[in-house]
Design a protein around this motif. Sequence first.
Motif, PDB file in Angstrom:
ATOM      1  N   PHE A 168       0.798  -1.229   0.000  1.00 59.71           N
ATOM      2  CA  PHE A 168       0.000   0.000   0.000  1.00 59.71           C
ATOM      3  C   PHE A 168       0.832   1.282   0.000  1.00 59.71           C
ATOM      4  CE2 PHE A 168      -2.323  -3.337   2.325  1.00 59.71           C
ATOM      5  CZ  PHE A 168      -3.326  -3.574   1.392  1.00 59.71           C
ATOM      6  N   GLY A 169       1.995   1.243  -0.663  1.00 63.20           N
ATOM      7  CA  GLY A 169       2.804   2.452  -0.744  1.00 63.20           C
ATOM      8  C   GLY A 169       3.762   2.411  -1.922  1.00 63.20           C
ATOM      9  N   CYS A 170       4.370   3.540  -2.228  1.00 63.35           N
ATOM     10  CA  CYS A 170       5.388   3.622  -3.264  1.00 63.35           C
ATOM     11  C   CYS A 170       6.534   2.674  -2.923  1.00 63.35           C
ATOM     12  CB  CYS A 170       5.900   5.059  -3.376  1.00 63.35           C
ATOM     13  SG  CYS A 170       7.328   5.281  -4.472  1.00 63.35           S
ATOM     14  N   VAL A 171       6.979   1.869  -3.892  1.00 63.53           N
ATOM     15  CA  VAL A 171       8.023   0.881  -3.608  1.00 63.53           C
ATOM     16  C   VAL A 171       9.381   1.536  -3.388  1.00 63.53           C
ATOM     17  CG1 VAL A 171       6.817  -0.950  -4.846  1.00 63.53           C
ATOM     18  CG2 VAL A 171       8.482   0.479  -6.069  1.00 63.53           C
ATOM     19  N   MET A 172       9.535   2.793  -3.802  1.00 64.23           N
ATOM     20  CA  MET A 172      10.822   3.465  -3.637  1.00 64.23           C
ATOM     21  C   MET A 172      10.890   4.278  -2.348  1.00 64.23           C
ATOM     22  SD  MET A 172      12.368   2.277  -6.237  1.00 64.23           S
ATOM     23  CE  MET A 172      13.898   3.169  -5.926  1.00 64.23           C
ATOM     24  N   CYS A 173       9.899   5.131  -2.102  1.00 66.96           N
ATOM     25  CA  CYS A 173      10.001   6.054  -0.958  1.00 66.96           C
ATOM     26  C   CYS A 173       8.929   5.809   0.093  1.00 66.96           C
ATOM     27  CB  CYS A 173       9.932   7.502  -1.445  1.00 66.96           C
ATOM     28  SG  CYS A 173       8.299   7.999  -2.056  1.00 66.96           S
ATOM     29  N   ARG A 174       7.977   4.874  -0.169  1.00 66.79           N
ATOM     30  CA  ARG A 174       6.903   4.492   0.753  1.00 66.79           C
ATOM     31  C   ARG A 174       5.840   5.567   0.925  1.00 66.79           C
ATOM     32  NH1 ARG A 174       5.804   0.525  -0.022  1.00 66.79           N
ATOM     33  NH2 ARG A 174       4.805  -0.027   1.960  1.00 66.79           N
ATOM     34  N   SER A 175       5.741   6.504  -0.016  1.00 66.17           N
ATOM     35  CA  SER A 175       4.650   7.467   0.035  1.00 66.17           C
ATOM     36  C   SER A 175       3.324   6.721  -0.101  1.00 66.17           C
ATOM     37  CB  SER A 175       4.770   8.487  -1.102  1.00 66.17           C
ATOM     38  OG  SER A 175       3.592   9.262  -1.202  1.00 66.17           O
ATOM     39  N   GLY A 176       2.323   7.164   0.652  1.00 69.00           N
ATOM     40  CA  GLY A 176       1.011   6.549   0.570  1.00 69.00           C
ATOM     41  C   GLY A 176       0.175   7.090  -0.569  1.00 69.00           C
ATOM     42  N   ALA A 211      16.006  -0.550 -11.014  1.00 75.63           N
ATOM     43  CA  ALA A 211      15.950  -0.234  -9.586  1.00 75.63           C
ATOM     44  C   ALA A 211      14.519  -0.339  -9.067  1.00 75.63           C
ATOM     45  CB  ALA A 211      16.502   1.171  -9.341  1.00 75.63           C
ATOM     46  N   VAL A 212      13.577   0.110  -9.873  1.00 74.02           N
ATOM     47  CA  VAL A 212      12.162   0.007  -9.486  1.00 74.02           C
ATOM     48  C   VAL A 212      11.753  -1.456  -9.373  1.00 74.02           C
ATOM     49  CG1 VAL A 212       9.795   0.467 -10.235  1.00 74.02           C
ATOM     50  CG2 VAL A 212      11.548   2.237 -10.490  1.00 74.02           C
ATOM     51  N   GLU A 213      12.152  -2.261 -10.346  1.00 73.35           N
ATOM     52  CA  GLU A 213      11.813  -3.680 -10.329  1.00 73.35           C
ATOM     53  C   GLU A 213      12.405  -4.373  -9.108  1.00 73.35           C
ATOM     54  OE1 GLU A 213      12.192  -7.684 -13.156  1.00 73.35           O
ATOM     55  OE2 GLU A 213      13.150  -5.801 -13.757  1.00 73.35           O
ATOM     56  N   ALA A 214      13.655  -4.057  -8.777  1.00 66.77           N
ATOM     57  CA  ALA A 214      14.298  -4.668  -7.617  1.00 66.77           C
ATOM     58  C   ALA A 214      13.583  -4.288  -6.325  1.00 66.77           C
ATOM     59  CB  ALA A 214      15.767  -4.255  -7.563  1.00 66.77           C
ATOM     60  N   ALA A 215      13.203  -3.009  -6.216  1.00 67.74           N
ATOM     61  CA  ALA A 215      12.504  -2.556  -5.017  1.00 67.74           C
ATOM     62  C   ALA A 215      11.146  -3.242  -4.898  1.00 67.74           C
ATOM     63  CB  ALA A 215      12.339  -1.042  -5.061  1.00 67.74           C
ATOM     64  N   TYR A 216      10.449  -3.379  -6.035  1.00 72.68           N
ATOM     65  CA  TYR A 216       9.133  -4.031  -6.032  1.00 72.68           C
ATOM     66  C   TYR A 216       9.256  -5.486  -5.577  1.00 72.68           C
ATOM     67  CZ  TYR A 216       4.682  -5.817  -7.914  1.00 72.68           C
ATOM     68  OH  TYR A 216       3.459  -6.416  -8.075  1.00 72.68           O
ATOM     69  N   LYS A 217      10.190  -6.207  -6.148  1.00 73.73           N
ATOM     70  CA  LYS A 217      10.355  -7.615  -5.795  1.00 73.73           C
ATOM     71  C   LYS A 217      10.703  -7.791  -4.318  1.00 73.73           C
ATOM     72  CE  LYS A 217      11.669  -9.384 -10.372  1.00 73.73           C
ATOM     73  NZ  LYS A 217      12.744 -10.020 -11.185  1.00 73.73           N
ATOM     74  N   LYS A 218      11.510  -6.888  -3.787  1.00 71.33           N
ATOM     75  CA  LYS A 218      11.910  -6.986  -2.387  1.00 71.33           C
ATOM     76  C   LYS A 218      10.716  -6.767  -1.465  1.00 71.33           C
ATOM     77  CE  LYS A 218      15.113  -5.074   1.030  1.00 71.33           C
ATOM     78  NZ  LYS A 218      16.227  -4.114   1.265  1.00 71.33           N
ATOM     79  N   ILE A 219       9.927  -5.736  -1.751  1.00 71.27           N
ATOM     80  CA  ILE A 219       8.772  -5.438  -0.902  1.00 71.27           C
ATOM     81  C   ILE A 219       7.710  -6.526  -1.050  1.00 71.27           C
ATOM     82  CG2 ILE A 219       6.795  -3.855  -0.678  1.00 71.27           C
ATOM     83  CD1 ILE A 219       8.739  -1.568  -1.081  1.00 71.27           C
ATOM     84  N   TRP A 220       7.502  -6.985  -2.275  1.00 67.18           N
ATOM     85  CA  TRP A 220       6.528  -8.044  -2.545  1.00 67.18           C
ATOM     86  C   TRP A 220       6.867  -9.298  -1.739  1.00 67.18           C
ATOM     87  CZ3 TRP A 220       5.915 -10.243  -8.221  1.00 67.18           C
ATOM     88  CH2 TRP A 220       4.962 -11.266  -8.227  1.00 67.18           C
ATOM     89  N   ALA A 221       8.145  -9.646  -1.654  1.00 71.04           N
ATOM     90  CA  ALA A 221       8.568 -10.878  -0.988  1.00 71.04           C
ATOM     91  C   ALA A 221       8.680 -10.734   0.524  1.00 71.04           C
ATOM     92  CB  ALA A 221       9.919 -11.326  -1.558  1.00 71.04           C
ATOM     93  N   SER A 222       8.591  -9.505   1.029  1.00 68.08           N
ATOM     94  CA  SER A 222       8.801  -9.264   2.462  1.00 68.08           C
ATOM     95  C   SER A 222       7.505  -9.391   3.256  1.00 68.08           C
ATOM     96  CB  SER A 222       9.385  -7.864   2.672  1.00 68.08           C
ATOM     97  OG  SER A 222      10.637  -7.730   2.032  1.00 68.08           O
ATOM     98  N   ALA A 223       7.641  -9.751   4.507  1.00 70.45           N
ATOM     99  CA  ALA A 223       6.492  -9.764   5.409  1.00 70.45           C
ATOM    100  C   ALA A 223       6.063  -8.328   5.681  1.00 70.45           C
ATOM    101  CB  ALA A 223       6.874 -10.456   6.719  1.00 70.45           C
ATOM    102  N   PRO A 224       4.776  -8.096   5.955  1.00 72.47           N
ATOM    103  CA  PRO A 224       4.308  -6.716   6.175  1.00 72.47           C
ATOM    104  C   PRO A 224       5.083  -5.964   7.248  1.00 72.47           C
ATOM    105  CG  PRO A 224       2.445  -8.187   5.905  1.00 72.47           C
ATOM    106  CD  PRO A 224       3.672  -9.057   5.975  1.00 72.47           C
ATOM    107  N   ASP A 225       5.442  -6.637   8.345  1.00 75.42           N
ATOM    108  CA  ASP A 225       6.138  -5.931   9.419  1.00 75.42           C
ATOM    109  C   ASP A 225       7.612  -5.682   9.112  1.00 75.42           C
ATOM    110  OD1 ASP A 225       7.025  -8.523   9.608  1.00 75.42           O
ATOM    111  OD2 ASP A 225       6.397  -8.841  11.678  1.00 75.42           O
ATOM    112  N   ALA A 226       8.095  -6.191   7.974  1.00 79.70           N
ATOM    113  CA  ALA A 226       9.487  -5.961   7.577  1.00 79.70           C
ATOM    114  C   ALA A 226       9.615  -4.819   6.581  1.00 79.70           C
ATOM    115  CB  ALA A 226      10.082  -7.235   6.970  1.00 79.70           C
ATOM    116  N   VAL A 227       8.491  -4.206   6.226  1.00 83.11           N
ATOM    117  CA  VAL A 227       8.473  -3.121   5.242  1.00 83.11           C
ATOM    118  C   VAL A 227       8.043  -1.832   5.932  1.00 83.11           C
ATOM    119  CG1 VAL A 227       7.402  -2.282   3.115  1.00 83.11           C
ATOM    120  CG2 VAL A 227       7.938  -4.714   3.373  1.00 83.11           C
TER     121      VAL A 227
END
Length: 345
Positions: free
Chosen positions: A27-35, A76-92
Motif C-alpha cells: 500500500f505504498g510507493c516501492v521506492m520512498c513508501r509514500s502513501g 531499480a524500481v523492479e528490484a525494489a518491487y520484488k523486495k517489498i513483494w517478498a517481504s512480510a508486512p512488518d518488515a516493510v
Amino acid sequence: MGIQNKHGLSRNIPADVKREVRSRCKFGCVMCRSGFYQYEHIDPYVSVSTHNPDRICCLCAACHDRVTRGQLSKAAVEAAYKKIWASAPDAVAAPRGPLDFHTSNAHLVIGGLRYSPLIKPLLRYHGSDLFRVEPGENGLPGTISAVFFDDSGQPVFQLSENEWIGEPRNWDIEVTGPRLRVRNPKGRVVLSLRLEPPGTVVIECLDMRCNDAHILISEKSYAIGRYIENAEIAWAYAELTVTRAVPEAVGIEFAMPAELQERARRLEGVGQSLRTPDGNFIIGSPLGLVCLPLGISIGYGSSFWSHGCAIAILPISKARRLVQSDPIGLAAAFKSGSSSNGRGR
C-alpha cells in the motif's frame, strides 16, 4: 475506449489487478513508501500486451517523474518491487503520504455538514478518538489517524498520523491522487475521504462499527447508531446547519448518557439551549446536539441551527442504503419512525 497501445491494450488497469498490485506493494510507493501513488508498468506501456501484476507496481508522482527523467532506472524500481513483494508486512516501512490542508481556515465536511475551523476529532468513542484529522502547522503536512474494525466491532488495524499500524490482511487500501479509500475483506468501502487543497477534507463514506456503536456517513447525509437487543440498531439523526466551531470541538461522540447529562448541566446558562418535549434531545451552543437515550453527541463545541432531530430503529442494510444514496428517504424514515422533532440553536 480510451488510449490504447499498439497491442490494443487500454491504459485503464482493471480493478482486480490494481488491488493485487497495492497488496504486493504493501500500500505504498516501492521506492520512498509514500502513501500517495500511481501505477507504473515496469516494462514500457507501449510494448506490453497485458496488465500483468507481476510487472506493475506503485510509484508516487515524484518517483515516477524520476523514472521519466532517467534519474531512476526501471531495474531499480523492479528490484525494489520484488523486495517489498517478498517481504512480510512488518518488515516493510509503513507508507506515509503528504496531506495538503495547511490553512488555518480548513474545513471538514461530514454528511453534508461543513465545519470551520477544522474539527480535529471526527469520531470519539468513550474518550478514545477513532478518527482524527490534524492540519499541518509551520509548513508540515497534515495527518489523518483512524482505527478500523471488523464486522463484530473489534479493532483490526489503524492509521496513525498517516502510518499504517498492524497487518490489514485481506483489506484493500487505495491512496490515489487526493483520495484515500479503504475496503474491508467483503469489498465494502468503510472509509473514503477526498482532500480539496488547500483547506477541505470531505468524508465521502464512513461505515464503521465499534463495539456497540455504528456510524454511517456519506457526502450528503449520515446516521449514528447504538446496537440494542437482537442486533437491532437505534439511530439518531439531526438536520443541522453549522455556523461555527471551535478547535476543541468534536464532530460525533459516543459517551454514557449520564456523562452527557452532566455536561449539559455544567454548560447550562452558557449560550442558548432547549430540550425536546420528550426529553430525548438537548440542543444548545456550545453543547451541541445531545441524544440522551443513546449517549450520542453531535457537534460538541459548535454553534448551529437544528431543523429537527429524531430516533428510529432501522436495520443496518436499510440505513446504509438510505445514507449512501437516498438522503430524502432517510429523513422520511426518521419522520415516520419513533422520533422527536425539535428546533433550536
